[in-house]
Design a protein around this motif. Structure first.
Motif, PDB file in Angstrom:
ATOM      1  N   MET A 133       0.843  -1.180   0.000  1.00 30.65           N
ATOM      2  CA  MET A 133       0.000   0.000   0.000  1.00 30.65           C
ATOM      3  C   MET A 133       0.888   1.243   0.000  1.00 30.65           C
ATOM      4  SD  MET A 133      -3.321   0.725  -0.014  1.00 30.65           S
ATOM      5  CE  MET A 133      -3.888  -0.925   0.304  1.00 30.65           C
ATOM      6  N   LYS A 134       0.552   2.202  -0.825  1.00 32.72           N
ATOM      7  CA  LYS A 134       1.289   3.455  -0.916  1.00 32.72           C
ATOM      8  C   LYS A 134       0.411   4.584  -0.375  1.00 32.72           C
ATOM      9  CE  LYS A 134       3.773   2.022  -5.049  1.00 32.72           C
ATOM     10  NZ  LYS A 134       4.045   2.342  -6.449  1.00 32.72           N
ATOM     11  N   TYR A 135       1.052   5.703  -0.052  1.00 36.88           N
ATOM     12  CA  TYR A 135       0.339   6.890   0.432  1.00 36.88           C
ATOM     13  C   TYR A 135       0.449   7.999  -0.619  1.00 36.88           C
ATOM     14  CZ  TYR A 135       0.519   4.522   4.909  1.00 36.88           C
ATOM     15  OH  TYR A 135       0.378   3.604   5.914  1.00 36.88           O
ATOM     16  N   TYR A 136      -0.639   8.739  -0.764  1.00 38.74           N
ATOM     17  CA  TYR A 136      -0.695   9.834  -1.733  1.00 38.74           C
ATOM     18  C   TYR A 136      -1.294  11.065  -1.065  1.00 38.74           C
ATOM     19  CZ  TYR A 136       0.133   6.162  -5.136  1.00 38.74           C
ATOM     20  OH  TYR A 136       0.681   5.112  -5.834  1.00 38.74           O
ATOM     21  N   ALA A 137      -0.554  12.173  -1.118  1.00 35.53           N
ATOM     22  CA  ALA A 137      -1.052  13.448  -0.603  1.00 35.53           C
ATOM     23  C   ALA A 137      -1.807  14.135  -1.737  1.00 35.53           C
ATOM     24  CB  ALA A 137       0.103  14.321  -0.131  1.00 35.53           C
ATOM     25  N   VAL A 138      -3.047  14.476  -1.466  1.00 34.99           N
ATOM     26  CA  VAL A 138      -3.872  15.166  -2.463  1.00 34.99           C
ATOM     27  C   VAL A 138      -4.192  16.549  -1.916  1.00 34.99           C
ATOM     28  CG1 VAL A 138      -6.031  15.158  -3.759  1.00 34.99           C
ATOM     29  CG2 VAL A 138      -4.830  12.994  -3.314  1.00 34.99           C
ATOM     30  N   PHE A 139      -3.668  17.549  -2.579  1.00 34.88           N
ATOM     31  CA  PHE A 139      -3.931  18.942  -2.220  1.00 34.88           C
ATOM     32  C   PHE A 139      -5.161  19.403  -2.988  1.00 34.88           C
ATOM     33  CE2 PHE A 139       0.523  18.217  -1.433  1.00 34.88           C
ATOM     34  CZ  PHE A 139       0.700  18.814  -0.206  1.00 34.88           C
ATOM     35  N   LEU A 140      -6.071  20.082  -2.291  1.00 31.09           N
ATOM     36  CA  LEU A 140      -7.336  20.536  -2.882  1.00 31.09           C
ATOM     37  C   LEU A 140      -7.475  22.051  -2.753  1.00 31.09           C
ATOM     38  CD1 LEU A 140      -9.453  17.698  -1.275  1.00 31.09           C
ATOM     39  CD2 LEU A 140      -9.033  17.953  -3.717  1.00 31.09           C
ATOM     40  N   ASP A 166      -5.953  28.781   6.744  1.00 29.07           N
ATOM     41  CA  ASP A 166      -5.870  30.071   6.064  1.00 29.07           C
ATOM     42  C   ASP A 166      -6.869  30.203   4.913  1.00 29.07           C
ATOM     43  OD1 ASP A 166      -4.768  28.426   4.119  1.00 29.07           O
ATOM     44  OD2 ASP A 166      -2.818  29.439   4.084  1.00 29.07           O
ATOM     45  N   GLY A 167      -7.726  29.177   4.711  1.00 31.24           N
ATOM     46  CA  GLY A 167      -8.743  29.237   3.663  1.00 31.24           C
ATOM     47  C   GLY A 167      -8.258  28.801   2.295  1.00 31.24           C
ATOM     48  N   TRP A 168      -7.011  28.363   2.183  1.00 32.70           N
ATOM     49  CA  TRP A 168      -6.445  27.972   0.891  1.00 32.70           C
ATOM     50  C   TRP A 168      -7.141  26.759   0.301  1.00 32.70           C
ATOM     51  CZ3 TRP A 168      -3.832  23.622  -0.908  1.00 32.70           C
ATOM     52  CH2 TRP A 168      -3.170  23.775  -2.125  1.00 32.70           C
ATOM     53  N   GLY A 169      -7.554  25.836   1.144  1.00 33.04           N
ATOM     54  CA  GLY A 169      -8.177  24.593   0.698  1.00 33.04           C
ATOM     55  C   GLY A 169      -7.929  23.502   1.713  1.00 33.04           C
ATOM     56  N   GLY A 170      -7.665  22.284   1.241  1.00 38.17           N
ATOM     57  CA  GLY A 170      -7.446  21.180   2.160  1.00 38.17           C
ATOM     58  C   GLY A 170      -6.513  20.141   1.586  1.00 38.17           C
ATOM     59  N   MET A 171      -6.320  19.066   2.371  1.00 43.46           N
ATOM     60  CA  MET A 171      -5.451  17.983   1.960  1.00 43.46           C
ATOM     61  C   MET A 171      -6.028  16.670   2.465  1.00 43.46           C
ATOM     62  SD  MET A 171      -1.376  17.393   2.666  1.00 43.46           S
ATOM     63  CE  MET A 171      -1.541  17.109   4.418  1.00 43.46           C
ATOM     64  N   VAL A 172      -5.897  15.633   1.648  1.00 40.04           N
ATOM     65  CA  VAL A 172      -6.304  14.284   2.018  1.00 40.04           C
ATOM     66  C   VAL A 172      -5.125  13.366   1.752  1.00 40.04           C
ATOM     67  CG1 VAL A 172      -7.942  12.404   1.584  1.00 40.04           C
ATOM     68  CG2 VAL A 172      -8.693  14.780   1.326  1.00 40.04           C
ATOM     69  N   ILE A 173      -4.820  12.493   2.709  1.00 37.29           N
ATOM     70  CA  ILE A 173      -3.794  11.473   2.501  1.00 37.29           C
ATOM     71  C   ILE A 173      -4.532  10.167   2.221  1.00 37.29           C
ATOM     72  CG2 ILE A 173      -1.816  10.233   3.436  1.00 37.29           C
ATOM     73  CD1 ILE A 173      -1.304  13.227   3.143  1.00 37.29           C
ATOM     74  N   TYR A 174      -4.462   9.722   0.968  1.00 36.59           N
ATOM     75  CA  TYR A 174      -5.107   8.481   0.544  1.00 36.59           C
ATOM     76  C   TYR A 174      -4.134   7.319   0.666  1.00 36.59           C
ATOM     77  CZ  TYR A 174      -9.117  10.825  -1.636  1.00 36.59           C
ATOM     78  OH  TYR A 174     -10.258  11.551  -1.874  1.00 36.59           O
ATOM     79  N   LYS A 175      -4.676   6.127   0.927  1.00 36.06           N
ATOM     80  CA  LYS A 175      -3.920   4.877   0.893  1.00 36.06           C
ATOM     81  C   LYS A 175      -4.437   4.092  -0.318  1.00 36.06           C
ATOM     82  CE  LYS A 175      -5.227   3.585   5.008  1.00 36.06           C
ATOM     83  NZ  LYS A 175      -5.358   2.802   6.247  1.00 36.06           N
ATOM     84  N   ALA A 176      -3.528   3.728  -1.215  1.00 39.27           N
ATOM     85  CA  ALA A 176      -3.953   3.040  -2.435  1.00 39.27           C
ATOM     86  C   ALA A 176      -2.788   2.255  -3.029  1.00 39.27           C
ATOM     87  CB  ALA A 176      -4.475   4.053  -3.449  1.00 39.27           C
ATOM     88  N   GLY A 177      -3.118   1.373  -3.955  1.00 40.67           N
ATOM     89  CA  GLY A 177      -2.107   0.581  -4.625  1.00 40.67           C
ATOM     90  C   GLY A 177      -1.441   1.290  -5.786  1.00 40.67           C
ATOM     91  N   SER A 178      -2.104   2.324  -6.318  1.00 38.41           N
ATOM     92  CA  SER A 178      -1.544   3.029  -7.474  1.00 38.41           C
ATOM     93  C   SER A 178      -2.096   4.447  -7.555  1.00 38.41           C
ATOM     94  CB  SER A 178      -1.895   2.295  -8.770  1.00 38.41           C
ATOM     95  OG  SER A 178      -3.281   2.414  -9.031  1.00 38.41           O
ATOM     96  N   ILE A 179      -1.390   5.277  -8.294  1.00 34.65           N
ATOM     97  CA  ILE A 179      -1.857   6.645  -8.501  1.00 34.65           C
ATOM     98  C   ILE A 179      -3.154   6.657  -9.306  1.00 34.65           C
ATOM     99  CG2 ILE A 179      -0.519   7.149 -10.579  1.00 34.65           C
ATOM    100  CD1 ILE A 179      -0.018   9.975  -9.225  1.00 34.65           C
ATOM    101  N   ALA A 180      -3.329   5.674 -10.185  1.00 31.83           N
ATOM    102  CA  ALA A 180      -4.571   5.586 -10.971  1.00 31.83           C
ATOM    103  C   ALA A 180      -5.777   5.371 -10.063  1.00 31.83           C
ATOM    104  CB  ALA A 180      -4.466   4.466 -12.002  1.00 31.83           C
ATOM    105  N   GLU A 181      -5.604   4.571  -9.014  1.00 29.63           N
ATOM    106  CA  GLU A 181      -6.689   4.334  -8.059  1.00 29.63           C
ATOM    107  C   GLU A 181      -7.049   5.625  -7.321  1.00 29.63           C
ATOM    108  OE1 GLU A 181      -7.613   1.588  -4.112  1.00 29.63           O
ATOM    109  OE2 GLU A 181      -5.777   1.227  -5.252  1.00 29.63           O
ATOM    110  N   VAL A 182      -6.021   6.374  -6.926  1.00 30.07           N
ATOM    111  CA  VAL A 182      -6.265   7.649  -6.250  1.00 30.07           C
ATOM    112  C   VAL A 182      -6.931   8.634  -7.200  1.00 30.07           C
ATOM    113  CG1 VAL A 182      -5.182   9.607  -5.082  1.00 30.07           C
ATOM    114  CG2 VAL A 182      -4.354   7.296  -4.672  1.00 30.07           C
ATOM    115  N   GLN A 183      -6.450   8.703  -8.422  1.00 27.93           N
ATOM    116  CA  GLN A 183      -7.019   9.600  -9.437  1.00 27.93           C
ATOM    117  C   GLN A 183      -8.518   9.352  -9.586  1.00 27.93           C
ATOM    118  OE1 GLN A 183      -5.028  11.748 -11.776  1.00 27.93           O
ATOM    119  NE2 GLN A 183      -7.055  12.644 -11.911  1.00 27.93           N
ATOM    120  N   GLN A 184      -8.914   8.087  -9.633  1.00 24.19           N
ATOM    121  CA  GLN A 184     -10.326   7.752  -9.772  1.00 24.19           C
ATOM    122  C   GLN A 184     -11.122   8.227  -8.559  1.00 24.19           C
ATOM    123  OE1 GLN A 184     -11.177   3.629 -10.540  1.00 24.19           O
ATOM    124  NE2 GLN A 184     -13.377   3.934 -10.373  1.00 24.19           N
ATOM    125  N   MET A 185     -10.589   8.002  -7.354  1.00 25.07           N
ATOM    126  CA  MET A 185     -11.302   8.448  -6.150  1.00 25.07           C
ATOM    127  C   MET A 185     -11.434   9.967  -6.111  1.00 25.07           C
ATOM    128  SD  MET A 185     -10.135   5.888  -3.074  1.00 25.07           S
ATOM    129  CE  MET A 185      -8.357   5.834  -3.422  1.00 25.07           C
TER     130      MET A 185
END
Length: 88
Positions: A1-8, A44-63
């Protein structure tokens, strides 16, 4: 399992407020599936971040593409694979 930081980063404050309940519900469901390590907004109102656990970046992209914030163009995003190191 890999971790992916998603900035929003914020695109539209009004749309973000409108779709916040759906976004939070969506993240809660992914968390119950074991797909999220951590999540939160930047104070600061910039947005947010989610740390996803997934097998690939493609899986995270879909979520991420299914997140109501992205579907309704309230936010944009960046995905970065993250090598988490814990220290005591």
């Amino acid at each position: 399992m890999k971790y992916y930081a998603v900035f929003l980063p914020m695109l539209d404050v009004e749309l973000s407020q409108t779709y916040r309940p759906e976004h939070l519900e969506y993240l809660e469901q992914r968390a119950k599936e074991g797909k999220i390590l951590a999540r939160g907004r930047f104070t600061d109102g910039w947005g947010g971040m989610v740390i996803y656990k997934a097998g690939s970046i493609a899986e995270v992209q879909q979520m991420v593409d299914e997140d109501p914030y992205i579907v309704h163009r309230a936010r944009t995003y960046e995905i970065h694979e993250w090598e988490m190191l814990l220290t005591e």
